[in-house]
Write a protein that holds these residues in place. Sequence first.
Motif, PDB file in Angstrom:
ATOM      1  N   ASP A 147       0.811  -1.224   0.000  1.00 18.08           N
ATOM      2  CA  ASP A 147       0.000   0.000   0.000  1.00 18.08           C
ATOM      3  C   ASP A 147       0.843   1.272   0.000  1.00 18.08           C
ATOM      4  O   ASP A 147       0.485   2.274  -0.630  1.00 18.08           O
ATOM      5  N   ALA A 148       1.973   1.241   0.725  1.00 11.35           N
ATOM      6  CA  ALA A 148       2.782   2.459   0.857  1.00 11.35           C
ATOM      7  C   ALA A 148       3.504   2.824  -0.439  1.00 11.35           C
ATOM      8  O   ALA A 148       4.133   3.884  -0.520  1.00 11.35           O
ATOM      9  N   ALA A 149       3.397   1.988  -1.479  1.00  4.40           N
ATOM     10  CA  ALA A 149       4.020   2.309  -2.768  1.00  4.40           C
ATOM     11  C   ALA A 149       3.463   3.622  -3.318  1.00  4.40           C
ATOM     12  O   ALA A 149       4.138   4.349  -4.066  1.00  4.40           O
ATOM     13  N   MET A 150       2.229   3.931  -2.950  1.00  2.57           N
ATOM     14  CA  MET A 150       1.588   5.161  -3.435  1.00  2.57           C
ATOM     15  C   MET A 150       2.297   6.414  -2.913  1.00  2.57           C
ATOM     16  O   MET A 150       2.299   7.454  -3.566  1.00  2.57           O
ATOM     17  N   ASP A 151       2.911   6.309  -1.728  1.00  2.00           N
ATOM     18  CA  ASP A 151       3.568   7.480  -1.124  1.00  2.00           C
ATOM     19  C   ASP A 151       4.674   8.047  -2.012  1.00  2.00           C
ATOM     20  O   ASP A 151       5.034   9.208  -1.891  1.00  2.00           O
ATOM     21  N   ARG A 152       5.253   7.186  -2.897  1.00  2.03           N
ATOM     22  CA  ARG A 152       6.349   7.662  -3.762  1.00  2.03           C
ATOM     23  C   ARG A 152       5.891   8.752  -4.725  1.00  2.03           C
ATOM     24  O   ARG A 152       6.710   9.471  -5.286  1.00  2.03           O
ATOM     25  N   PHE A 153       4.569   8.830  -4.936  1.00  2.85           N
ATOM     26  CA  PHE A 153       4.064   9.745  -5.962  1.00  2.85           C
ATOM     27  C   PHE A 153       3.279  10.915  -5.377  1.00  2.85           C
ATOM     28  O   PHE A 153       2.592  11.641  -6.093  1.00  2.85           O
ATOM     29  N   LEU A 154       3.365  11.084  -4.057  1.00  2.00           N
ATOM     30  CA  LEU A 154       2.617  12.153  -3.386  1.00  2.00           C
ATOM     31  C   LEU A 154       3.584  13.051  -2.617  1.00  2.00           C
ATOM     32  O   LEU A 154       4.486  12.557  -1.939  1.00  2.00           O
ATOM     33  N   ARG A 155       3.379  14.351  -2.723  1.00  5.95           N
ATOM     34  CA  ARG A 155       4.259  15.312  -2.045  1.00  5.95           C
ATOM     35  C   ARG A 155       3.452  16.047  -0.972  1.00  5.95           C
ATOM     36  O   ARG A 155       2.357  16.558  -1.238  1.00  5.95           O
ATOM     37  N   PRO A 156       4.006  16.115   0.266  1.00  5.41           N
ATOM     38  CA  PRO A 156       3.269  16.800   1.335  1.00  5.41           C
ATOM     39  C   PRO A 156       3.243  18.323   1.142  1.00  5.41           C
ATOM     40  O   PRO A 156       4.224  18.914   0.686  1.00  5.41           O
ATOM     41  N   VAL A 157       2.110  18.910   1.467  1.00  2.00           N
ATOM     42  CA  VAL A 157       1.971  20.378   1.458  1.00  2.00           C
ATOM     43  C   VAL A 157       1.270  20.762   2.755  1.00  2.00           C
ATOM     44  O   VAL A 157       0.272  20.131   3.128  1.00  2.00           O
ATOM     45  N   CYS A 158       1.773  21.785   3.433  1.00  2.00           N
ATOM     46  CA  CYS A 158       1.101  22.263   4.643  1.00  2.00           C
ATOM     47  C   CYS A 158       0.251  23.488   4.297  1.00  2.00           C
ATOM     48  O   CYS A 158       0.761  24.456   3.745  1.00  2.00           O
ATOM     49  N   LEU A 159      -1.028  23.412   4.596  1.00  2.00           N
ATOM     50  CA  LEU A 159      -1.917  24.567   4.412  1.00  2.00           C
ATOM     51  C   LEU A 159      -1.980  25.299   5.757  1.00  2.00           C
ATOM     52  O   LEU A 159      -2.270  24.683   6.776  1.00  2.00           O
ATOM     53  N   GLN A 160      -1.689  26.592   5.749  1.00  2.09           N
ATOM     54  CA  GLN A 160      -1.644  27.340   7.017  1.00  2.09           C
ATOM     55  C   GLN A 160      -2.675  28.456   6.997  1.00  2.09           C
ATOM     56  O   GLN A 160      -2.782  29.193   6.008  1.00  2.09           O
ATOM     57  N   ASP A 161      -3.441  28.570   8.073  1.00  2.83           N
ATOM     58  CA  ASP A 161      -4.500  29.581   8.173  1.00  2.83           C
ATOM     59  C   ASP A 161      -5.389  29.550   6.936  1.00  2.83           C
ATOM     60  O   ASP A 161      -5.752  30.599   6.372  1.00  2.83           O
ATOM     61  N   MET A 162      -5.739  28.351   6.500  1.00  4.41           N
ATOM     62  CA  MET A 162      -6.514  28.192   5.256  1.00  4.41           C
ATOM     63  C   MET A 162      -7.972  28.587   5.495  1.00  4.41           C
ATOM     64  O   MET A 162      -8.470  28.467   6.623  1.00  4.41           O
ATOM     65  N   PRO A 163      -8.638  29.032   4.431  1.00  5.28           N
ATOM     66  CA  PRO A 163     -10.069  29.337   4.579  1.00  5.28           C
ATOM     67  C   PRO A 163     -10.861  28.057   4.883  1.00  5.28           C
ATOM     68  O   PRO A 163     -10.413  26.962   4.542  1.00  5.28           O
ATOM     69  N   THR A 164     -12.038  28.213   5.488  1.00  9.47           N
ATOM     70  CA  THR A 164     -12.790  27.019   5.924  1.00  9.47           C
ATOM     71  C   THR A 164     -13.209  26.150   4.744  1.00  9.47           C
ATOM     72  O   THR A 164     -13.284  24.923   4.869  1.00  9.47           O
TER      73      THR A 164
END
Length: 488
Positions: A461-478
Amino acid sequence: MLQSTDARTGQSLATSLPACGTSEVNAAVNAAQAAFDAWQDSDGNQRAALLNALAAAIEADRETLVSLADQETGLGAGRLNGELDRTAFQLRRFAHLAAQGAAFAFTDDLAVAGAPPAGHPAMMRVRVPLGPVAMFSASNFPFAFSVLGGDTASALAAGCSVVVKAHCGHLLTSQRVFELSQAVLKNLHLPAGLMQMVQGEGNEVGLLLIQHPGIAVGAFTGSTRGGAALRDASRARAVPIPFSGELGSINPVVATPEALQAGGETLAQNLAASIALGCGQFCTNPGLLVFERSAASSAFVAQLTQALAAQQPHVMLTQGMRKALDAGVQAQLQAGAKALLHEVVDSRNPRPSLLEVDASTFIAHAPLHEEVFGPTSLIVWSDSSEQTRQVLRAVGGSLTVTLWGMSQDTPAHRDLVRAAASIAGRVLFAGVPTGVAVTAAQQHGGPWPSSTEPMSTSVGDAAMDRFLRPVCLQDMPTWLSGLQGKPC
Ligand code: NAP
């Protein structure tokens, strides 16, 4: 033109395929980029529908696919039917994960009032698909690590498009699977660019693909040399990209004399079958057996030699691999190993071989640490548990380490488990390393030279992680936090 060959006879097959050049690679990547723009916003159900339809398409064409792959690879209908089942299973598993929203998992960090560092704004860590994937098919898995293999399944589930570099060892099988994929995309009114394929030989097309500015990430299964070259090319680009390569591995099997004695004939038969399985052409083939000197170990080795001599390996995938096997065994003999079983035969089907060497010679000679692809294994005789750990350290990196006889909790066993885990992606305490289950806990990767990215897996299952990049949303609208990790 590229000509495929019959693995058993070496005869050229009637159909040929054009070799791709710069314009075909450009067209494939441009189409994949255009398709990615829309696919990255797809929801889990759309991704699942595609993956399920792809699984059904290869199952419906099973007879033709297996017969074609058998002709091109010589792997045999039994093995290839099983591999096709596994490939469909993988596609459906990633369909299930996509529908469950695995790609949209997020971490929510609510705002904390007060001064930093304890106080902080509202934050949500989500993941976004990287973009078009350059996927290099493996020679030894014409289905499960090829056009619709685990890399493609996990990339599509992550929201990426894929450009496959077909392997020359099974060009016609790849073309047929690719055509089936195109028909599925058409039926589902999805862009053809979501899956593209290029072919060529002599490294040129592979390099053009990995260097293309439209490619965002590479996935590879094959030789250490090829993987290293493509990793270097992915880093040397004006914009370097991640590259997950699953490369060579010698998969040590470490056993206590007691375990060998208890296992006896049955264990010897199982190990011999694992060494010769698929003519030894598995990344998890047990290429190194580390045994402590004892009467029980010697008795087991006699049983293993006999069991291995009775194995009848089939033809190898390519003539190049057949020659590489002979050269690899010869290199081990020159580096100080002695033959227990070794028959030089001038035929497309090799005979199995078993060599032995003492631990100090093994540790001192780097050529003995290299993968020899085929039905062969090297016994390393160790004088102590400490020396066994030194042998593992010398191996450096492996997809697996197998430890037999660790049922008691002793300081020596703890040391061995630590040593094994420090060099391998998967540590087994029973059975043989060949056979890689597609599960949530699977880890198919490991420190160099078994992979280029020891934190990632190409199976499970973790093979999918190779193709995803983390992004942090800060003070995002609701409205954005309300999407809960889903694409906007
Ligand atoms: P390979 O030679 O690494 O080729 C795999 C793919 O990578 C092919 O499509 C090849 O394209 C491409 N490639 C290789 N070197 C490249 C380079 N320098 N630049 C650009 N593209 C490159 O692997 P293979 O053909 O599957 O087998 C060769 C050996 O690899 C075997 O004898 C075995 O030792 C090892 N192997 C290991 C595993 C494993 O899982 N551990 C699996 C398969 C093979 P081209 O056709 O254009 O060269």
